[in-house]
Design an enzyme around this catalytic site. Structure first.
Site, short mmCIF file in Angstrom:
data_model
loop_
_atom_site.label_atom_id
_atom_site.label_comp_id
_atom_site.label_asym_id
_atom_site.label_seq_id
_atom_site.Cartn_x
_atom_site.Cartn_y
_atom_site.Cartn_z
CB THR A 237 -44.62 -26.90 13.01
OG1 THR A 237 -45.69 -26.98 12.09
CG2 THR A 237 -45.13 -26.53 14.39
CB CYS A 325 -19.01 -35.48 10.83
SG CYS A 325 -19.62 -34.27 11.98
N1 PMP Z 1 -19.77 -26.94 11.63
C1 PMP Z 1 -18.88 -27.28 12.56
C2 PMP Z 1 -17.63 -26.49 12.68
C3 PMP Z 1 -19.13 -28.35 13.42
O1 PMP Z 1 -18.24 -28.67 14.34
C4 PMP Z 1 -20.34 -29.07 13.27
C5 PMP Z 1 -20.64 -30.26 14.16
N2 PMP Z 1 -19.60 -31.19 14.25
C6 PMP Z 1 -21.24 -28.68 12.28
C7 PMP Z 1 -20.93 -27.60 11.48
C8 PMP Z 1 -22.53 -29.39 12.06
O2 PMP Z 1 -23.38 -29.24 13.17
P1 PMP Z 1 -24.65 -30.18 13.36
O3 PMP Z 1 -24.15 -31.59 13.35
O4 PMP Z 1 -25.23 -29.77 14.67
O5 PMP Z 1 -25.57 -29.89 12.22
#
Ligand code: PMP
Length: 379
Positions: A237, A325
């Site tokens: 959804t 990340c």
């Molecule tokens: N690709 C790039 C180049 C990013 O900078 C990021 C976020 N740091 C992502 C992908 C992933 O995005 P999201 O965490 O919103 O899924």
């Protein structure tokens, strides 16, 4: 203490105008966009209006936009979806070595499953040479993935040139535009890519929503299986409030794209000029010309980047070493390594990313604080 935010590449605050636009879609217009009754149809209309705004912003046909949870999902979808369809044609993938982990990790998984992968090198500025893409392709190649703008050092890749090569060989080309959509003007037909991914939270929209552009005719299997939402390309959804928020965020970005770009570029250039003047042993990372307007990235000799971040935080300054990340991971950045930095310099990194609420006074404060903090932490 007032906080100064210099980590817009990690995420951005949701613009209050976006929140206002989203609010009616929680209680007043809460319908399921697939329901045939009037409450459902209201949501369906909001969904398609948003699709119009989003598709126009990237120069796409509305039917080629699939809403999803963001760029991680988009990249996973593109990679597994292309490979699933093309497995009988070949087993080789070409990918830039400085990609985001949401591209690299699924490709590493495929490699473990037997796919062949060529990792494209980047130069000392983080840029891919299109000639290396040409050289990497063989008759088994089923996917090329090169990001638009790098999330750590801000370098912008020569996407148009790579597209020409991909097109000549009829190989689907994925571009992760998570750092560029909303920050610079971009058109999928001008770029020439076949798949483009992005997330709303990088441009003042809500988190957990994004989109993938899939050019008509490119065969990509569904990522989530179940209902037939998003023309059978992504079951579940639709998150209407978030999608409406993303469209509102785009409208706000559209209004200010050029002025905001110029404003951020000026502040960025001040940092890139002033920091090496005020502090010895500094390296500016990333391409100086082909670069996001909001990214300044440095490596300091004889310095632990983590300690610098903590000291900055104590002064109310929130920045990062690179990708949010991977922070907390002990490995130095794969991007800086690919650019040829040694581990010591990679560990001494600082990424400053700017945005809508960054002011000249914020830059003044950072320039004032940084030399003494670096001086006191030098090993
Ligand atoms: N690709 C790039 C180049 C990013 O900078 C990021 C976020 N740091 C992502 C992908 C992933 O995005 P999201 O965490 O919103 O899924």
């Amino acid at each position: 203490m007032e906080k100064i935010y210099f980590d817009y590449a990690a995420t951005t605050p949701t613009d209050p105008e976006v929140i206002k636009a989203m609010q009616p879609y929680f209680f007043e217009h809460f319908g399921n966009a697939s329901s045939p009754h009037s409450i459902g149809r209201e949501s369906q209309k909001a969904l398609e209006d948003a699709r119009g705004v989003v598709s126009q912003f990237v120069g796409a046909n509305p039917n080629d936009i699939v809403f999803n949870s963001g760029a991680t999902e988009g990249n996973n979808h593109a990679i597994s979806g292309i490979v699933y369809h093309a497995m009988d044609r070949g087993n080789h993938i070409v990918v830039c070595s400085a990609e985001h982990h949401s591209v690299l990790v699924p490709i590493e998984q495929l490699q473990r499953d037997g796919f062949k992968v060529t990792y494209l090198p980047v130069d000392s500025n983080g840029l891919v040479d299109p000639a290396s893409v040409k050289a990497a392709i063989n008759d088994q190649t089923i996917l090329i993935a090169v990001m638009h703008a790098n999330n750590e050092v801000g370098s912008i890749q020569p996407i148009k040139e790579i597209s020409v090569i991909a097109k000549e060989r009829n190989i689907p080309f994925l571009v992760d535009a998570c750092q560029s959509v909303g920050h610079l003007s971009l058109d999928v037909n001008e770029l020439g890519c076949d798949l483009l991914t992005f997330s709303a939270h990088k441009f003042y929209g809500p988190k957990g929503v994004g989109a993938i552009y899939i050019r008509e005719g490119i065969k990509v299997s569904s990522f989530l299986l179940g209902g037939d939402q998003e023309r059978d390309r992504r079951a579940s959804t639709q998150n209407i409030s978030a999608i409406v928020g993303m469209a509102k965020a785009i409208e706000l970005c559209k209004d200010e794209l050029l002025t905001e770009y110029a404003r951020e570029e000026k502040m960025r250039d001040r940092l890139i000029e002033e920091i090496p003047k005020r502090i010895d042993g500094v390296k500016v990372n990333g391409d100086l010309k082909n670069r996001l307007a909001n990214n300044a990235h440095f490596s300091f000799e004889n310095l632990e980047g983590e300690s610098l971040l903590m000291s900055l935080d104590m002064q109310g300054i929130c920045a990062s070493m690179g990708s949010a990340c991977t922070s907390g991971a002990m490995e130095p950045s794969h991007v800086l390594r690919a650019m040829g930095l040694d581990d010591a310099l990679a560990y001494g990194s600082l990424r400053i990313t700017l945005g809508r609420w960054t002011t000249d006074e914020n830059i003044d404060f950072l320039l004032e604080q940084l030399p003494q903090l670096v001086g006191s932490l030098r090993l």
